[in-house]
Design a protein around this motif. Sequence first.
Motif, mmCIF file in Angstrom:
data_model
loop_
_atom_site.group_PDB
_atom_site.id
_atom_site.type_symbol
_atom_site.label_atom_id
_atom_site.label_comp_id
_atom_site.label_asym_id
_atom_site.label_seq_id
_atom_site.Cartn_x
_atom_site.Cartn_y
_atom_site.Cartn_z
ATOM 1 N N GLU A 136 0.835 -1.202 0.000
ATOM 2 C CA GLU A 136 0.000 0.000 0.000
ATOM 3 C C GLU A 136 0.875 1.258 0.000
ATOM 4 O OE1 GLU A 136 -3.150 0.060 -0.361
ATOM 5 O OE2 GLU A 136 -3.672 -2.040 -0.026
ATOM 6 N N LEU A 137 1.983 1.192 0.736
ATOM 7 C CA LEU A 137 2.892 2.328 0.788
ATOM 8 C C LEU A 137 3.528 2.575 -0.575
ATOM 9 C CD1 LEU A 137 4.148 4.429 2.727
ATOM 10 C CD2 LEU A 137 5.999 2.794 3.136
ATOM 11 N N ALA A 138 3.905 1.506 -1.281
ATOM 12 C CA ALA A 138 4.487 1.655 -2.611
ATOM 13 C C ALA A 138 3.484 2.296 -3.570
ATOM 14 C CB ALA A 138 4.936 0.296 -3.141
ATOM 15 N N LEU A 139 2.226 1.885 -3.482
ATOM 16 C CA LEU A 139 1.190 2.485 -4.336
ATOM 17 C C LEU A 139 0.974 3.939 -3.970
ATOM 18 C CD1 LEU A 139 -1.398 -0.451 -4.364
ATOM 19 C CD2 LEU A 139 0.074 0.278 -6.245
ATOM 20 N N ARG A 140 0.976 4.229 -2.666
ATOM 21 C CA ARG A 140 0.757 5.603 -2.221
ATOM 22 C C ARG A 140 1.863 6.526 -2.744
ATOM 23 N NH1 ARG A 140 -2.323 6.781 1.567
ATOM 24 N NH2 ARG A 140 -2.209 4.733 2.550
ATOM 25 N N ARG A 141 3.085 6.020 -2.754
ATOM 26 C CA ARG A 141 4.221 6.833 -3.194
ATOM 27 C C ARG A 141 4.523 6.679 -4.686
ATOM 28 N NH1 ARG A 141 8.575 6.207 1.810
ATOM 29 N NH2 ARG A 141 7.299 7.291 3.352
ATOM 30 N N ASN A 142 3.741 5.834 -5.349
ATOM 31 C CA ASN A 142 3.933 5.597 -6.781
ATOM 32 C C ASN A 142 5.377 5.174 -7.072
ATOM 33 O OD1 ASN A 142 3.133 5.424 -9.462
ATOM 34 N ND2 ASN A 142 3.692 7.554 -9.905
ATOM 35 N N GLN A 143 5.862 4.229 -6.269
ATOM 36 C CA GLN A 143 7.234 3.753 -6.409
ATOM 37 C C GLN A 143 7.215 2.243 -6.649
ATOM 38 O OE1 GLN A 143 9.369 5.102 -2.964
ATOM 39 N NE2 GLN A 143 9.365 7.224 -3.649
ATOM 40 N N VAL A 144 7.152 1.898 -7.920
ATOM 41 C CA VAL A 144 7.131 0.500 -8.336
ATOM 42 C C VAL A 144 8.338 0.258 -9.229
ATOM 43 C CG1 VAL A 144 5.844 -1.262 -9.580
ATOM 44 C CG2 VAL A 144 4.623 0.422 -8.201
ATOM 45 N N SER A 145 9.042 -0.841 -8.955
ATOM 46 C CA SER A 145 10.240 -1.152 -9.723
ATOM 47 C C SER A 145 10.219 -2.624 -10.104
ATOM 48 C CB SER A 145 11.495 -0.849 -8.890
ATOM 49 O OG SER A 145 11.635 -1.799 -7.842
ATOM 50 N N SER A 146 11.302 -3.063 -10.757
ATOM 51 C CA SER A 146 11.397 -4.476 -11.142
ATOM 52 C C SER A 146 11.490 -5.393 -9.933
ATOM 53 C CB SER A 146 12.629 -4.679 -12.039
ATOM 54 O OG SER A 146 13.813 -4.297 -11.360
ATOM 55 N N HIS A 147 11.821 -4.833 -8.762
ATOM 56 C CA HIS A 147 11.953 -5.637 -7.544
ATOM 57 C C HIS A 147 10.645 -5.702 -6.746
ATOM 58 C CE1 HIS A 147 16.282 -5.898 -8.067
ATOM 59 N NE2 HIS A 147 16.344 -4.587 -8.205
ATOM 60 N N THR A 148 9.639 -4.931 -7.167
ATOM 61 C CA THR A 148 8.409 -4.843 -6.375
ATOM 62 C C THR A 148 7.668 -6.171 -6.313
ATOM 63 O OG1 THR A 148 8.174 -2.504 -6.937
ATOM 64 C CG2 THR A 148 6.213 -3.632 -6.124
#
Length: 583
Positions: A136-148
């Motif tokens: 949820e935190l990754a979505l909130r910060r819009n920080q998605v990578s190949s490791h997500t």
Amino acid sequence: MVTARSYGIRAGDEREIAVIGVACRTSGADTVEDFWDLLDRGERRIAPVPTVRVPGYETTVDEVPAPMAALIDRPERFDADFFGIKPTAAAAMDPQQRALLESSWHALESAALAPASLAGEPVGVFAGVSSYDYRELALRRNQVSSHTLAGSLHAFLANRLSFHYDLRGPSVTVDTACSSGLTALALAVMALRAGQCSMALVGAANIICDGFYHATLQQAGVLSSTGRSVGFDAAADGYVRGDGVGCVVLKPLGAALDDGDPVHAVIAGVGMNHDGRSATLTAPSAQAQASLIRGALADAGVPGSAIGYLEAHGTGTEAGDPAEIAGIVDGLGLRDHGSMAGPEGRLWVGTVKANVGHTESAAGILGLLKGVGVLRRGRIPRMPGFTAVSPTLETDGLPLQLAGRDANWPRSDAPRLVGVNCFGFGGANAHVILREPPDPASRPGSRTAGTPHRFEGRSHWLGQAPGLDHDSGLMTRDAQPRVTLTPVDHAMPAPVAGPEPAEVLAAVKEAVATVLMIPVDDLGDDDRFHDLGLDSILAVECVQKLNKRLGGTRRSEVLHRFPSSRLLAEHLLTEPADEGQRP
């Protein structure tokens, strides 16, 4: 020296499982010994939650209490170098994965095992988890990578351990909500008995790092509004959340004794079941709890009277506590026994949630580790904050003692037995029966654990520059959207002046019948709400309907204090105008 043969174990008799390694981390405790010391001191770790731990959680309305929880320090720190994980991958890893990876290493050290010696062996991994805060935190910060993907999927909680240690047995992540950890353990026991693996790592983790899940729990009405909830206490009003991770190493008892492994406790029996179609999806069932416990007793081959201590789930909720105690009483047959095997001839009941909060998916493993500590130290620690038995519990005249005080419980001629109980939010339940291990003095040749490795973690968090060893990543301002809590009918119109008693009673019955989806005519004036299946979530809906019909800003607790249509209607006719509002 105790061996498998001297312990009465025949070749091929592998039903009993040894706990040969233990590790955990909770608020105030970085090792299992620290954890047991914390329990012995009766320490309570509940405190206000820093805003940074629940980003996006709005508390701008009076009716929503400020978050309280028992949190571990520095959840962003992880020794990625030790495990050969690149900083970019570590930053994308759910901290629950990181915590379990470190805890698993300490558990293997506790078992006096060299982790490298397990490579290529049929060792199983069974993990419990339920929350997705870091995703949820990754979505909130819009920080998605190949490791997500590998960093956020629950499957990798178990798979990452199997990969890191090169283990070839089953690798399973389990989500049964609050019973996840103990369910994972029961599955591991079954796999060991079936010969599917020669050893098993079992763990669970819960780390709070986003506001979304906390907000949903708050809206559901299951969290304590005071932050001082203690299970089974008269003042309990819901549960308080907590961070926690725990891991144990399991091995068939005969093999553990023959191999000279340290044996911390013995798993004598396990049980799992579901409430089925009970009153509601989220309300626990006393009948299912009783059946669960009877099944675990049968699996262990022991009578209910042989249990001396029971580590309960103990949520502190109006629906959970009475159902659990009723299930314990019926499941162990307390009404049929004049005495039990605990101190003073009683069954002692406690819950670790009084110390470190409800760690949700990790609660069962931490409860199990508390049970191991009770057996190893010969002491039942008190539940801090416990003042008086809740009047909703039926315990009069029974050989049952809620652990409001400490009690010594040393070894005797009869082996001591401990029950550990868990039930999940969706109705999935698990129970484990522990037996005391062989006296260490009788096993002079067994291996002993050395000093555990001290992890030198650096900060790894979303949005943080790789290798930056400070808290900026954890403190980064969060992107929209934020999680806004909607209070229970915060801005409802003023109460209608002078309602008639019959009108108020009819409004109460209509609201209750509507949320329970039953005809109003089937609802008696004195029927108890809990018996009808009105759980915490439905109580919130019911109060919303009452506030809309009668006006006001009442909270769902009013249904717990006045638990029938007649009692509630009488209260509503005499309540102050600001009833239910927080000062």
